[in-house]
Design a protein around this motif. Structure first.
Motif, short mmCIF file in Angstrom:
data_model
loop_
_atom_site.label_atom_id
_atom_site.label_comp_id
_atom_site.label_asym_id
_atom_site.label_seq_id
_atom_site.Cartn_x
_atom_site.Cartn_y
_atom_site.Cartn_z
N ASP A 107 0.91 -1.22 -0.02
CA ASP A 107 0.13 0.01 -0.02
C ASP A 107 0.73 1.24 -0.10
OD1 ASP A 107 -2.16 -1.96 0.10
OD2 ASP A 107 -2.68 -1.52 2.17
N ALA A 112 3.59 1.44 -1.40
CA ALA A 112 4.13 2.00 -2.73
C ALA A 112 3.20 2.79 -3.47
CB ALA A 112 4.45 0.53 -3.48
N TYR A 113 1.93 2.45 -3.39
CA TYR A 113 1.31 3.45 -4.14
C TYR A 113 1.01 4.66 -3.79
CZ TYR A 113 -0.98 -0.50 -6.77
OH TYR A 113 -0.86 -1.65 -7.80
N GLU A 114 0.95 4.68 -2.26
CA GLU A 114 0.72 6.06 -1.66
C GLU A 114 1.92 6.79 -1.93
OE1 GLU A 114 -0.14 5.82 2.48
OE2 GLU A 114 -0.19 7.77 2.77
N SER A 123 3.67 6.86 -4.84
CA SER A 123 3.67 7.02 -6.20
C SER A 123 4.04 8.30 -6.99
CB SER A 123 2.83 6.05 -7.01
OG SER A 123 1.59 6.39 -6.56
N THR A 124 3.39 9.36 -6.29
CA THR A 124 3.25 10.49 -6.98
C THR A 124 4.37 11.46 -6.37
OG1 THR A 124 1.56 11.26 -5.64
CG2 THR A 124 1.10 10.43 -7.73
N LYS A 125 5.13 11.03 -5.17
CA LYS A 125 6.35 11.77 -4.53
C LYS A 125 7.61 11.90 -5.32
CE LYS A 125 2.89 12.10 -1.43
NZ LYS A 125 1.66 12.12 -2.41
N LEU A 126 7.76 11.24 -6.17
CA LEU A 126 8.86 11.36 -7.07
C LEU A 126 8.74 11.68 -8.44
CD1 LEU A 126 10.66 8.33 -5.43
CD2 LEU A 126 11.40 10.52 -4.96
N ILE A 170 10.39 1.18 -11.94
CA ILE A 170 9.69 2.03 -11.20
C ILE A 170 8.82 1.37 -9.78
CG2 ILE A 170 7.70 3.78 -11.15
CD1 ILE A 170 8.58 4.51 -14.05
N ILE A 171 8.16 0.43 -10.22
CA ILE A 171 7.26 -0.05 -9.07
C ILE A 171 8.10 -1.06 -8.21
CG2 ILE A 171 5.13 -0.12 -10.23
CD1 ILE A 171 5.24 -3.12 -10.55
N LEU A 219 9.61 1.88 -5.69
CA LEU A 219 8.37 2.33 -4.81
C LEU A 219 8.17 1.20 -3.79
CD1 LEU A 219 5.80 3.73 -7.47
CD2 LEU A 219 7.07 5.01 -5.67
N THR A 220 8.38 -0.08 -4.17
CA THR A 220 7.93 -1.23 -3.28
C THR A 220 9.41 -1.16 -2.18
OG1 THR A 220 7.13 -2.25 -4.97
CG2 THR A 220 7.52 -3.60 -3.01
N LEU A 273 -5.62 6.13 -4.12
CA LEU A 273 -4.57 6.36 -3.52
C LEU A 273 -3.32 7.11 -4.41
CD1 LEU A 273 -3.25 6.23 -0.85
CD2 LEU A 273 -2.68 4.02 -1.43
N ARG A 307 -3.14 -7.43 -7.42
CA ARG A 307 -1.86 -6.58 -7.41
C ARG A 307 -0.39 -7.38 -8.00
NH1 ARG A 307 -2.74 -3.53 -1.39
NH2 ARG A 307 -0.88 -2.72 -2.54
N ALA A 341 4.41 8.05 -11.80
CA ALA A 341 4.74 6.98 -11.24
C ALA A 341 3.21 6.41 -10.94
CB ALA A 341 5.72 6.49 -10.38
N GLY A 342 2.44 7.19 -10.34
CA GLY A 342 1.22 6.94 -9.62
C GLY A 342 0.36 6.36 -10.91
N ILE A 375 1.57 2.71 -12.19
CA ILE A 375 1.00 1.70 -11.14
C ILE A 375 -0.37 1.59 -11.24
CG2 ILE A 375 3.14 1.56 -9.87
CD1 ILE A 375 1.52 2.85 -7.65
#
Lengths: 365, 365
Positions: free
Chosen positions: A157, A159-161, A163-166, A183-184, A187-188, B112, B156, B180-181, B184
């Motif tokens: 979760d 990782a999704y949260e 995802s828009t911070k970079l 990318i994922i 994030l993970t 999210l 997922r 990235a958001g 994913i």
């Protein structure tokens, strides 16, 4: 013969590491930070750990007996471990012994996204090899929290949260040639690093090789930008690579005689030691006269990083070499014996760890 | 007055949709494909469904009573539904009645990653509003599989597995300004679309508006490139937008009088009908003489798409309008009554659905 007093733990590679410290925004791991740690381990005492980020925070936690955590990961795509993994485990073990809560994740999602290894296959490999191997290298099976990324919903979760911070350019800085799988995975991994803090903010230290520095940077950027959780910036230690046996920068899988796997046949690994690059002179006569160059000797680097625990013993070899009182053949033979013993020990401990997998704390979610 | 025999279900927008069919690689939804479906619904009969992909496969499954599935999603960021959601539900309902297994996911991970809505908040919104609203619009609560993306480990995991099957440029084609958001979220959506086939390959139909076409294309590209699962290429239906009440292309949230929300106060929505754009002439005299233009009339489009079920009744309005035998005020009043009734009905059904949420099949994993 008078010898120059230089740092006996130094390395010819030190200049490169200075560059790494500067370009990756690390702080040097020096005498000053070393003194803050009780009973520093071999890698710390000898500055094989050469850089860090926010490690004072971990020293303070140890000193004040406050909660802190350690985080590292297992990539289940590899078929064997290497000496870099051994160093990571030794650092985790050190911090664990100082009271840190150790978390070791199996990066099964990353293996799926970047290496096309199924989750089932990753689990099989980790249970049959990587986890018992990490225990054989020194982790306490009962005190260490092992988990699989794919089973840790909190990490997923996050990782999704995040995802828009970079930005994509920031991801590109980490991986160069970018794709969605990378990318994922990043994030993970950020989710993993911050996972120990989800329930409660606390210092977390991640011991890594310098190649992992961009991941830490990405994670620290996310923490700086995203205040919701009050995460504390994660700390890191960076250790040097073990040089290639032929003296080049890094061990390479394409050259089997350039590197040491864990495990490796004890007799075979002993043979490799006998053809490893040293810092010896061209002839025995010259060496007796001029002394050897331990700073350029891979055997000495193996002694220093991995094989000789006792500082006095290592120091004596260094001095004797510089004074021409010890020849390369002798050191190679010693390295062969020690490396053989290491592999034999590993095999025994690995066998025991496999028999006791039921005692391992593999987290259920 | 002699009138031209044109398709009474046509629309002034038809030219635009022809372009969409061509540029997105859809097939037109025409008489030929329509005839393959038993008891086609209002949207199909009137070609509000204007395009499709591989829909023959679904017609065959219905004809041969073979297994097939339907997939749609709820975005829990919205506070209300709109007429586009209503059309989706009507299509899902149609296929469900023809024997398809309906799956409705709540896109909480997408909310999210792209809207910063927490999973807890998304669940609250979906349970309190979106799921009962979808049931009020016609889904069978017991026969429909509702699930939350975040709780569906299979979906997922698929997102990670597919992550290297599309290039960043392909993602960019879907979303334009990429982050990235969004990446994913697309991957997770592809996981959702293929989820019904994980245990067993089967035709799956996804009823969507044309803006969702790039997602379908991405998913179909993954299926073509990734043979491991033997997935069948997912099918899709594409329906027209309901035009803006002021006659522009699409309803816009910035113009409250341009669109209809679900729910909306029955009296208020009735008032909106009275100021909605019609295809009338400038004066009553002219209209009696020349006839109206139902093809340019938003009220007629609302009758056709949403308000009048009976084809003969709709046809009669069309003919009378063309012949100048019915004035715009009359149609507006009728639309106001029907729309008011729709909202009152929705409110009743929504209340009932909320009281019976315990009967809803929300999948546990």
């Amino acid at each position: 013969m008078a010898i120059e007093r230089i740092d006996p733990w130094g390395s010819v590679l030190i200049e490169d590491y200075q560059k790494i410290i500067e370009s990756y925004g690390m702080e040097p791991f020096n005498e000053k930070i070393l003194k803050k740690f009780p009973k520093p381990n071999r890698l710390m005492r000898r500055f094989v750990v050469f850089g860090h980020q926010d490690l004072d925070r971990i020293a303070d936690a140890i000193k004040n007996k406050k909660e802190f955590a350690i985080l590292t990961g297992i990539m289940p795509s590899s078929e064997k471990l290497h000496l870099g993994n051994k160093m990571v485990v030794e650092m985790v073990k050190y911090f664990q012994e100082q009271g840190g809560e150790a978390n070791v994740l199996v990066a099964d999602l990353e293996a799926l996204a970047t290496r096309d290894i199924s989750l089932e296959e990753a689990e099989k490999r980790a249970m049959n090899f990587h986890i018992p191997a990490y225990i054989a290298l020194g982790l306490d099976p009962k005190k260490t929290n092992f988990y699989f990324q794919s089973k840790n919903k909190i990490v997923r979760d996050l990782a999704y949260e995040f995802s828009t911070k970079l930005t994509l350019n920031e991801f590109r800085a980490i991986y160069g040639d970018l794709n969605a799988g990378k990318i994922i995975s990043v994030l993970t991994q950020i989710g993993d690093i911050l996972y120990p803090q989800v329930k409660k903010s606390k210092p977390v230290v991640v011991p890594v090789g310098p190649d992992q520095s961009p991941h830490l940077r990405a994670c620290r950027d996310v923490v700086r930008r995203y205040k919701k959780y009050n995460f504390i910036l994660p700390s890191a230690t960076y250790h040097k690579y073990t040089p290639s046996l032929d003296g080049s920068m890094k061990m390479s899988k394409s050259q089997p005689n350039s590197y040491i796997s864990i495990p490796e046949d004890p007799e075979e690994v002993a043979k490799k030691m006998l053809i490893t690059k040293t810092g010896g002179q061209k002839t025995i006569e010259e060496q007796k006269k001029l002394g050897g160059k331990p700073e350029e000797c891979v055997i000495f680097e193996l002694f220093k990083q991995h094989l000789i625990e006792d500082d006095d013993e290592l120091n004596e070899i260094y001095e004797k070499c510089k004074q021409g009182k010890i020849m390369c053949g002798e050191c190679k033979k010693k390295a062969a014996e020690l490396m053989k013993k290491f592999m034999e020990d590993f095999n025994k401990k690995f066998k025991k760890a496999k028999e006791e997998m039921n005692k391992v704390n593999i987290m259920k979610f």
